[in-house]
Motif scaffolding. Sequence first.
Motif, short mmCIF file in Angstrom:
data_model
loop_
_atom_site.label_atom_id
_atom_site.label_comp_id
_atom_site.label_asym_id
_atom_site.label_seq_id
_atom_site.Cartn_x
_atom_site.Cartn_y
_atom_site.Cartn_z
N LEU A 12 -21.65 -88.61 25.82
CA LEU A 12 -20.78 -89.34 24.91
C LEU A 12 -19.34 -89.37 25.42
N ASN A 13 -18.92 -88.35 26.15
CA ASN A 13 -17.60 -88.40 26.77
C ASN A 13 -17.54 -89.50 27.82
N ILE A 14 -18.63 -89.65 28.56
CA ILE A 14 -18.68 -90.73 29.55
C ILE A 14 -18.54 -92.08 28.87
N ALA A 15 -19.20 -92.24 27.73
CA ALA A 15 -19.19 -93.52 27.02
C ALA A 15 -17.77 -93.98 26.67
N CYS A 16 -16.91 -93.03 26.35
CA CYS A 16 -15.54 -93.39 25.96
C CYS A 16 -14.73 -93.95 27.12
N VAL A 35 -31.86 -100.46 24.92
CA VAL A 35 -30.87 -100.89 23.93
C VAL A 35 -31.19 -102.31 23.50
N HIS A 36 -31.62 -102.46 22.28
CA HIS A 36 -31.86 -103.80 21.74
C HIS A 36 -31.02 -104.02 20.49
N LEU A 37 -30.90 -103.00 19.65
CA LEU A 37 -30.16 -103.14 18.41
C LEU A 37 -29.47 -101.83 18.11
N ILE A 38 -28.13 -101.89 17.97
CA ILE A 38 -27.39 -100.68 17.68
C ILE A 38 -27.88 -100.11 16.34
N GLY A 39 -28.17 -98.83 16.34
CA GLY A 39 -28.62 -98.18 15.12
C GLY A 39 -30.09 -97.80 15.14
N HIS A 40 -30.85 -98.24 16.15
CA HIS A 40 -32.26 -97.85 16.22
C HIS A 40 -32.38 -96.43 16.74
N GLY A 41 -33.48 -95.81 16.43
CA GLY A 41 -33.74 -94.46 16.93
C GLY A 41 -33.60 -93.43 15.83
N HIS A 46 -33.98 -87.95 21.64
CA HIS A 46 -33.47 -88.64 22.82
C HIS A 46 -33.34 -90.13 22.57
N GLU A 47 -34.26 -90.68 21.75
CA GLU A 47 -34.22 -92.11 21.49
C GLU A 47 -32.95 -92.51 20.75
N PHE A 48 -32.33 -91.56 20.04
CA PHE A 48 -31.12 -91.87 19.28
C PHE A 48 -29.88 -91.84 20.17
N LEU A 49 -29.94 -91.14 21.30
CA LEU A 49 -28.76 -91.00 22.15
C LEU A 49 -28.23 -92.32 22.67
N PRO A 50 -29.07 -93.28 23.08
CA PRO A 50 -28.51 -94.57 23.50
C PRO A 50 -27.66 -95.23 22.43
N SER A 51 -28.07 -95.12 21.18
CA SER A 51 -27.28 -95.68 20.10
C SER A 51 -25.94 -94.97 19.97
N LEU A 52 -25.97 -93.64 20.05
CA LEU A 52 -24.72 -92.88 20.00
C LEU A 52 -23.82 -93.22 21.18
N PHE A 53 -24.42 -93.41 22.34
CA PHE A 53 -23.67 -93.73 23.55
C PHE A 53 -22.95 -95.08 23.40
N MET A 54 -23.69 -96.10 22.98
CA MET A 54 -23.09 -97.41 22.77
C MET A 54 -22.06 -97.37 21.65
N ASN A 55 -22.36 -96.61 20.61
CA ASN A 55 -21.43 -96.52 19.48
C ASN A 55 -20.10 -95.92 19.92
N ALA A 56 -20.15 -94.89 20.78
CA ALA A 56 -18.92 -94.27 21.27
C ALA A 56 -18.10 -95.23 22.11
N SER A 57 -18.77 -95.98 22.98
CA SER A 57 -18.08 -96.96 23.82
C SER A 57 -17.44 -98.06 22.97
N LEU A 58 -18.21 -98.58 22.02
CA LEU A 58 -17.72 -99.66 21.17
C LEU A 58 -16.56 -99.19 20.29
N MET A 250 -18.25 -95.74 10.90
CA MET A 250 -19.11 -94.71 11.51
C MET A 250 -20.02 -95.30 12.58
N GLN A 251 -20.56 -96.48 12.31
CA GLN A 251 -21.62 -97.03 13.15
C GLN A 251 -21.48 -98.54 13.28
N PHE A 252 -21.83 -99.04 14.46
CA PHE A 252 -21.86 -100.48 14.71
C PHE A 252 -23.26 -101.02 14.42
N PHE A 253 -23.30 -102.22 13.90
CA PHE A 253 -24.55 -102.93 13.67
C PHE A 253 -24.43 -104.28 14.37
N ILE A 254 -25.13 -104.43 15.49
CA ILE A 254 -24.99 -105.62 16.33
C ILE A 254 -26.40 -106.14 16.61
#
Length: 448
Positions: A12-16, A35-41, A46-58, A250-254
């Motif tokens: 998540l630090n990398i994502a920022c 990654v297809h839809l922010i918020g899945h997982g 582990h499946e939730f980490l991509p969402s957290l990663f994108m969320n941190a970057s966004l 808190m969270q992006f929905f895209i």
Amino acid sequence: MHSLYNNPDILLNIACYLVPKDACNFLLTSKQSHVHLIGHGKEGTHEFLPSLFMNASLKHSLLSVISRRNQLRDIAKPLIHQLGVISNEHGEDQIAIAGSLIVQAITTGGGDYENDTFVAGDIDVYCTGQVLKLARQLFAELGFVLTKVSISKYNYLQTAIHHVESYAIPSDFDSVTTIETFIKKMPYMRRHLKFLLNQNSPYAVPSRFPFSPSCMSHKQIDLVVTTAPTVKDTIHNFDVTLCMSWFNGMQFFIPNLLQILQWNAKMRCPVWANLINAYVSRFLSVSPLSSFTQISPFNAPNDKMDLILQCFTHIQSQGHRLPDEDGAFPSPDDAPPLTRRYCAIVHNMLVKQAQRIEKYNKRGFHFIDIKINELNPDQSAPSYTEGSSGAVHQDRRVMKRRMSDISNLVRRVKLLHNPNLPSPIVRAKLRHFDDGGINTSPLFHLDV
């Protein structure tokens, strides 16, 4: 890459340090990330980490976009934080930032466009009546004053919007009064905005709420108040898909992240897309784009009304469905009669739709379902510079190839964790192509 999934804090630090496009490409390099839809997982997996990663970057990107605006640098973080507090306490779909600002955060990563190609307007915050008082309180605590109330700004969208409140940080506090004092001085305001002082109304404003009409020209926030149960019900009914992205603190929905990153868009409703293609094409076959403007059914020139009637008659004979005056499409048996008033109303709806298409096309987006070159010429995505990663948008065809050919996205990802560094240092270099479109360097070179 597997070790990073066992160290989510590093990930998540990398994502920022990555703009959203680079963060998405980073995830696509791992077979564990889809990654297809922010918020899945499922949270905690582990499946939730991509969402957290994108969320941190966004989120980092959105903070950067807001902070670049005059007077908003110091309030960006508390604004986002407090929106998150409201969402956490009252539901994730009661208040959200949406609109062009979210699209800018997704595409530019907070960078500056050359020639200001894409600079979003106001910050559009959507809320329900349930949290309206909390939203007003938040803006007042951050130093904003109410400067305008509109009951018609979004009426054409047919999305259950009750009214829009505009806010600004005043430069001259001597001009600040109260909403009650201002409305009593303005008879027009008393007639149209009396609900603001009606304490039995769910939309009432405290009588001593700060108000300054002199700030109207430099408003910074539009608070869009919806009558729907959730802001999602309003945002997901927008006519353009890329506008359906939102962030609740808190969270992006895209729902169409990859499409936005490819600088593509489309109409939410295919029937509307077909109608725009048919009607505008017919209109422009006999009249220039400059004349494709809104009209009044009462005093429009007869020759223009005749042209509009001919266009509707023609496309209806071709089998295209026409909407009613509320924008819904009835069955062919219930098609409305082509009266002067009806034609003017639907024509104005189509003009609004066309203006939005043209606006986003000028910002670099191509509508994949609009075939009118005057509104939607195919063009390369705009260039921008971004301080941290040096990212540069390339030709749209290169972008499509890069996003679709996942197996060739990365030749090398180098991740080394140095415990002596106080925070990760990330250097990202976009993939380069020679004149023949051949990859000549890695997509990423990351030192952490």
